[in-house]
Write an enzyme that holds these catalytic residues in place. Structure first.
Site, PDB file in Angstrom:
ATOM      1  N   GLN A 112       0.966  -1.577   0.158  1.00 26.59           N
ATOM      2  CA  GLN A 112      -0.243  -0.146  -0.138  1.00 26.59           C
ATOM      3  C   GLN A 112       0.929   1.434   0.036  1.00 26.59           C
ATOM      4  OE1 GLN A 112      -2.076   0.475   3.599  1.00 26.59           O
ATOM      5  NE2 GLN A 112      -3.580   1.999   2.868  1.00 26.59           N
ATOM      6  N   SER A 115       1.076   6.525   2.565  1.00 27.32           N
ATOM      7  CA  SER A 115       1.688   7.510   3.397  1.00 27.32           C
ATOM      8  C   SER A 115       2.949   7.902   2.835  1.00 27.32           C
ATOM      9  CB  SER A 115       1.990   6.850   4.730  1.00 27.32           C
ATOM     10  OG  SER A 115       0.899   6.175   5.323  1.00 27.32           O
ATOM     11  N   SER A 147       4.408  -1.178   4.709  1.00 28.66           N
ATOM     12  CA  SER A 147       4.515  -2.770   4.880  1.00 28.66           C
ATOM     13  C   SER A 147       4.590  -3.725   3.820  1.00 28.66           C
ATOM     14  CB  SER A 147       3.215  -3.223   5.613  1.00 28.66           C
ATOM     15  OG  SER A 147       2.970  -2.186   6.641  1.00 28.66           O
ATOM     16  N   GLU A 230      -9.483  -1.494   5.377  1.00 27.01           N
ATOM     17  CA  GLU A 230      -8.231  -1.489   6.489  1.00 27.01           C
ATOM     18  C   GLU A 230      -8.646  -1.520   7.992  1.00 27.01           C
ATOM     19  OE1 GLU A 230      -5.135   1.142   5.531  1.00 27.01           O
ATOM     20  OE2 GLU A 230      -3.869   0.301   7.060  1.00 27.01           O
TER      21      GLU A 230
END
Ligand code: FAD
Length: 436
Positions: A112, A115, A147, A230
């Protein structure tokens, strides 16, 4: 396109299906091909997206049934948890067939790319740019806290495609190929000793135009779908998937292994987003307290009951949501509340676990070898689970939107409280003040 059948008796149906199809001698890839195309990898997905349209709690029951049967579960990771439901909601049927099939069969792993160093809670303030070049987009920028980026084949990328629109309106959601020269990963080691996160640098990376998911400049809506899954998935401890015995994708190297060898040993823990096993809370700590003779301490007993209460309320909330949805309604803010409750449970587990261990709680094995040596020296294998959980406990209140952000959302969108005054929603992004 394959349209699967919905099912009225999910646990009975999946068990009957497993009787016929589970074979531990298949490779992981062969097994996931069967599981995914039959709609049992991510049964909450709609039937046109390799799912069975089940509720989250029915999907959890299916997952438990697969574990109880002794078969290998669906692919773990963010593809199943986040990318698949986002593409199923916002993608075209051609994109669903192209991407979701590879997710439910474990062929491709995802990360993902949301951020950035200057855009976490204020995600819509992201500065990674994507500029159109013929049939492609050229991407430049940096992401962080990515991650499982090391094992990802594809990334859920949100990038700015129109800096002259207000910040929420100039963002697009792309499926980007992680295996290209313009994408560089640098692992970040956390205090758990693992390097789960990465910085990701994109320098003239390329994405084809047909990898835009949803409409151009409408990526904020797609990103919110990703975040909603999420929060709900994390609060429910997995849900649609993301919890399995093996890692998908071309990089992890598990596809050619024997499926039966990867069936996890039965344990009391569940995997979280990308972290270590999370203890089942109250019951494990109660056993630990008994073993240490501390179960008669009234303060310890009080916290054990608090923990049990949080677990129980969480489960009842999930059932309440299920019943409300079955009747055609919804409980707004439940995903946010579930995630906040998970943060509370993890924090309480950390504090209580360390209090029970006393000075021994300062010992932790960072590697498999250290962990084995510690287990032998202390004779207490639960110690490593408690300290591992305690070191990881800082993460759940941050990822998927911090506790403060969940409260803001509940306050503003559910309770109707006034928003913080600003002109972010109307001012072109290029005119907003920025840090750099
Ligand atoms: C274990 C873990 C895994 C992660 N995995 C991923 C991943 O795979 N992909 C990805 O893209 N990101 C990932 N993240 C990043 C995560 O989404 C961000 O860390 C999170 O959104 C917070 O952003 P930030 O770190 O920039 O903190 P900031 O946004 O800088 O926040 C700092 C502090 O200020 C508070 N704050 C900020 N704004 C407000 C406000 N308006 N009101 C009240 N308080 C506020 C926050 O609550 C926080 O306490 C992960 C993070 C963790 C911990």
């Amino acid at each position: 396109m394959s349209t699967l059948e919905a099912t009225a008796n999910p646990v009975a149906d999946v068990t009957a299906w497993l009787e016929e199809h589970w074979d531990p001698d298949l490779t992981v890839a062969e097994w996931w091909e069967r599981l995914g195309t039959a709609g049992w990898s991510a049964p909450t997905l709609p039937t046109n997206a390799f799912g069975r349209g089940l509720s989250r709690s029915d999907a959890v029951a299916v997952q438990r049934a697969i574990g109880d049967f002794g078969a290998l579960g669906p692919p773990s990771g963010l593809g199943l948890l986040l990318a698949a439901p986002t593409i199923a909601t916002h993608g075209t049927q051609e994109q669903i067939d192209r991407y979701v099939l590879d997710i439910v069969t474990g062929q491709r792993a995802w990360c993902q790319l949301f951020s950035e160093p200057g855009a976490g809670s204020d995600l819509a303030g992201l500065t990674t740019r994507a500029v159109r070049d013929g049939d492609e987009w050229i991407v430049n920028g940096q992401k962080v806290w990515t991650s499982l980026g090391q094992t990802a084949d594809l990334g859920m990328l949100i990038a700015r495609t129109n800096p002259d629109a207000p910040k929420h309106q100039g963002i697009t959601w792309f499926a980007i190929d992680m295996h290209q020269p313009g994408v560089e990963l640098r692992p970040l080691v956390e205090m758990t000793g693992h390097a789960m996160f990465n910085e990701v640098f994109m320098t003239d990376a390329r994405v084809p135009n047909d990898a835009v998911i949803g409409d151009l400049n409408a990526g904020w809506a797609a990103a919110n779908t990703t975040l909603q899954h999420e929060r709900a998935g994390l609060g429910a401890g997995g849900g649609t998937g993301g919890v399995g015995g093996a890692t998908p994708g071309t990089v992890a190297g598990q596809l050619d292994l024997r499926a039966g060898d990867l069936v996890p040993q039965r344990s009391t823990g569940t995997k979280t987003k990308a972290g270590p096993a999370r203890t089942s809370g109250a019951s494990m700590l109660t056993e630990l307290a008994r073993g240490l003779g501390k179960h008669t301490d009234p303060l310890i007993r009080q916290d054990l009951v608090r923990m049990h209460t949080l677990d129980t309320v969480g489960r009842l909330n999930a059932q309440r949501l299920k019943a409300t949805r079955a009747a055609g309604g919804d409980i707004r803010g439940m995903a946010n509340i579930s995630k906040l409750m998970m943060s509370d449970t993890v924090r309480l587990g950390r504090d209580l676990g360390l209090r029970l261990l006393g000075p021994a709680g300062t010992l932790h094995g960072y590697t498999r070898e250290q962990r084995a040596a510690l287990d032998e020296a202390t004779g207490n294998p639960v110690l490593g689970i408690v300290t591992g959980t305690a070191l990881y406990a800082q993460a759940p209140p941050i990822y998927g939107g911090t506790d403060q952000i969940q409260r803001n959302i509940i306050g503003e969108r559910v309770l109707g409280l006034p928003k913080e005054p600003n002109n972010d929603k109307t001012t072109p992004f290029s005119e907003l003040p920025k840090n750099q």
